[in-house]
Design an enzyme around this catalytic site. Structure first.
Site, PDB file in Angstrom:
ATOM      1  N   GLU A 105       0.825  -1.196   0.000  1.00  8.65           N
ATOM      2  CA  GLU A 105       0.000   0.000   0.000  1.00  8.65           C
ATOM      3  C   GLU A 105       0.863   1.251   0.000  1.00  8.65           C
ATOM      4  O   GLU A 105       1.955   1.271   0.572  1.00  8.65           O
ATOM      5  CB  GLU A 105      -0.901   0.001   1.237  1.00  8.65           C
ATOM      6  CG  GLU A 105      -1.970  -1.066   1.126  1.00  8.65           C
ATOM      7  CD  GLU A 105      -2.408  -1.609   2.459  1.00  8.65           C
ATOM      8  OE1 GLU A 105      -1.530  -2.087   3.204  1.00  8.65           O
ATOM      9  OE2 GLU A 105      -3.596  -1.544   2.762  1.00  8.65           O
ATOM     10  N   CYS A 118       3.295   8.351   1.478  1.00  3.26           N
ATOM     11  CA  CYS A 118       3.776   7.359   2.436  1.00  3.26           C
ATOM     12  C   CYS A 118       3.976   6.046   1.679  1.00  3.26           C
ATOM     13  O   CYS A 118       3.037   5.517   1.082  1.00  3.26           O
ATOM     14  CB  CYS A 118       2.734   7.195   3.547  1.00  3.26           C
ATOM     15  SG  CYS A 118       3.161   5.881   4.703  1.00  3.26           S
ATOM     16  N   CYS A 125       5.716  -7.352   7.336  1.00  7.75           N
ATOM     17  CA  CYS A 125       6.839  -6.955   8.194  1.00  7.75           C
ATOM     18  C   CYS A 125       7.090  -8.059   9.212  1.00  7.75           C
ATOM     19  O   CYS A 125       6.152  -8.661   9.739  1.00  7.75           O
ATOM     20  CB  CYS A 125       6.504  -5.655   8.926  1.00  7.75           C
ATOM     21  SG  CYS A 125       7.875  -5.032   9.923  1.00  7.75           S
ATOM     22  N   CYS A 129       5.549  -5.789  15.948  1.00  8.58           N
ATOM     23  CA  CYS A 129       5.028  -4.861  16.958  1.00  8.58           C
ATOM     24  C   CYS A 129       3.563  -5.212  17.215  1.00  8.58           C
ATOM     25  O   CYS A 129       2.789  -5.397  16.275  1.00  8.58           O
ATOM     26  CB  CYS A 129       5.169  -3.422  16.472  1.00  8.58           C
ATOM     27  SG  CYS A 129       6.865  -3.017  16.047  1.00  8.58           S
ATOM     28  N   CYS A 132       0.448  -3.075  15.730  1.00 10.83           N
ATOM     29  CA  CYS A 132       0.483  -2.707  14.310  1.00 10.83           C
ATOM     30  C   CYS A 132      -0.128  -3.812  13.448  1.00 10.83           C
ATOM     31  O   CYS A 132       0.300  -4.964  13.522  1.00 10.83           O
ATOM     32  CB  CYS A 132       1.934  -2.459  13.905  1.00 10.83           C
ATOM     33  SG  CYS A 132       2.145  -2.225  12.133  1.00 10.83           S
ATOM     34  N   CYS A 348      -1.453   5.236   9.877  1.00 11.80           N
ATOM     35  CA  CYS A 348      -0.302   4.494  10.380  1.00 11.80           C
ATOM     36  C   CYS A 348      -0.762   3.218  11.071  1.00 11.80           C
ATOM     37  O   CYS A 348      -1.670   3.252  11.906  1.00 11.80           O
ATOM     38  CB  CYS A 348       0.440   5.289  11.445  1.00 11.80           C
ATOM     39  SG  CYS A 348       1.081   6.836  10.899  1.00 11.80           S
TER      40      CYS A 348
END
Ligand code: SAH
Ligand code: SF4
Length: 362
Positions: A105, A118, A125, A129, A132, A348
């Site tokens: 994205e 962004c 990933c 975390c 997230c 985010c």
């Protein structure tokens, strides 16, 4: 097959450096400066059709088209937010290699005098975390330099009628940029080169969860973006619980690396601090955070947590304001950053392709 080949076996020029393109021109029996002309057409003029590289002689264009192409990521979905931002879902090919196809994205955020784009550096990933959504994907694969630069090109091209003079780029989409170091740096050199995309280093920010060897490597680069560190906690005990990477690179080592980081005269380090309601948003956290960043040329961005299907809470408005006030009183520059595009899951930590499986093609 070379890494940047396309499925048709021809080379994808996107992501190649000036030196690589000069060598390619020579390989085709042309003077090296023809490679510089390709570089300019691609990144400064943003032309993606070899036939439109009118700065090259027609015969060379024809020969080039036999062995090379410009392959951009493919836009599979465009989600427009009520606040004007657009989330692009992009499909990435295999580049003719054993690489997996992937989807990432990119978010375009228009403002009055500039646009901020962004971009993602990896599909998914591995850093894990806990707050997230991207982490729930795990790492799918690293992006190539062309796929990273391609996201900026697509966002600019798709909004070309409404572009403002200044472009900001933030590496805050999917992925941990410092765990895909080579490709990210190759892309950044193109973004930051005045002869290519000509974005000012003051307007490009790389955000990291705190990959220490990557930060130390970045410190030695001649051409580099600004640095943002996702701190997100005020003690190791707290950070270990939400960012397992902290067990490898704990807070005091990170802060030491920041102290050693060679800031340019105009530069500061940004610390991002995601406010998780009831977890890390107490006044005592603000005071500990202020002590951590004291004596650093730093600023703190407080990001109220954006909800996803995860067991955290948004912080209360009064707690956010009090947190900021405590930092300011201790002379720490602090700003509250409300993420844009929440209605289209573009904010985010919300980038996780919730609709990927069902995505219709555009
Ligand atoms: N992997 C890099 C860059 C991408 S994440 C990094 O972690 O820094 C970009 C920012 O979004 C980070 O500061 C991260 O802490 C923050 N973030 C992640 N999930 C979030 C959420 N749900 N709400 C608000 N911010 C979030
Ligand atoms: Fe990865 Fe950044 Fe999300 Fe952590 S916050 S899982 S490093 S994308």
């Amino acid at each position: 097959m070379p890494e940047n080949s396309t499925s048709q076996g021809v080379v994808n020029l996107l992501g190649q450096s000036a030196d690589e393109l000069r060598a390619r021109a020579e390989c085709l029996g042309e003077p090296a400066y023809r490679g510089s002309q390709i570089y300019h057409a691609l990144y400064a003029e943003r032309r993606f059709d070899l036939a439109a590289f009118t700065n090259l002689p027609a015969a060379f264009r024809k020969r080039l088209a036999e062995c090379a192409t410009v392959e951009l990521p493919r836009v599979v979905q465009r989600h427009s937010s009520a606040d004007g931002s657009v989330r692009y879902v992009l499909s990435l090919g295999t580049n003719g290699t054993a690489q997996k196809p992937a989807t990432v994205e990119t978010v375009f955020m228009p403002e009055e005098n500039r646009q901020t784009i962004c971009i993602s550096s990896q599909a998914g990933c591995a850093v894990d975390c806990q707050f997230c959504l991207t982490a729930t994907l795990g790492l799918v694969r690293n992006l190539t330099a062309g796929e990273i630069v391609g996201q900026v090109l697509i966002a600019l091209d798709d909004n070309r009628a409404a572009l403002k003079p200044q472009t900001n780029v933030v590496l805050m989409g999917q992925g941990e940029p410092l765990l895909n170091y080579e490709a990210v740096m190759a892309a950044l050199r193109i973004l930051l080169d005045p002869n290519a995309m000509a974005i000012s280093p003051k307007h490009v920010t790389l955000s990291t969860s705190g990959i220490l060897p990557g930060i130390e490597r970045l410190a030695k680069e001649k051409v580099r973006p600004k640095l943002a560190i996702s701190l997100n906690a005020s003690s190791n005990e707290q950070r270990n619980r939400i960012m397992p990477i902290n067990k490898k690179y704990p807070i005091e080592d990170l802060i030491d690396a920041c102290r050693r980081y060679p800031l340019r005269p105009w530069e500061h380090i940004t610390f991002e601090y995601v406010l998780l309601g009831g977890f890390n948003d107490a006044p005592e956290d603000a005071r500990r955070l202020a002590r951590l960043v004291a004596n650093l040329r730093a600023k703190v961005n407080l990001i109220p947590w954006n909800p996803g299907d995860l067991p955290y809470h948004k912080p209360d408005a009064e707690r956010i304001e009090e947190f900021r006030r405590i930092l300011s009183e201790k002379d720490v520059r602090a700003f509250v950053r409300y993420s844009r595009g929440q209605d289209v899951m573009a904010a985010c930590g919300q980038l996780a392709l919730l609709e990927a499986a069902a995505a219709p093609s555009l």
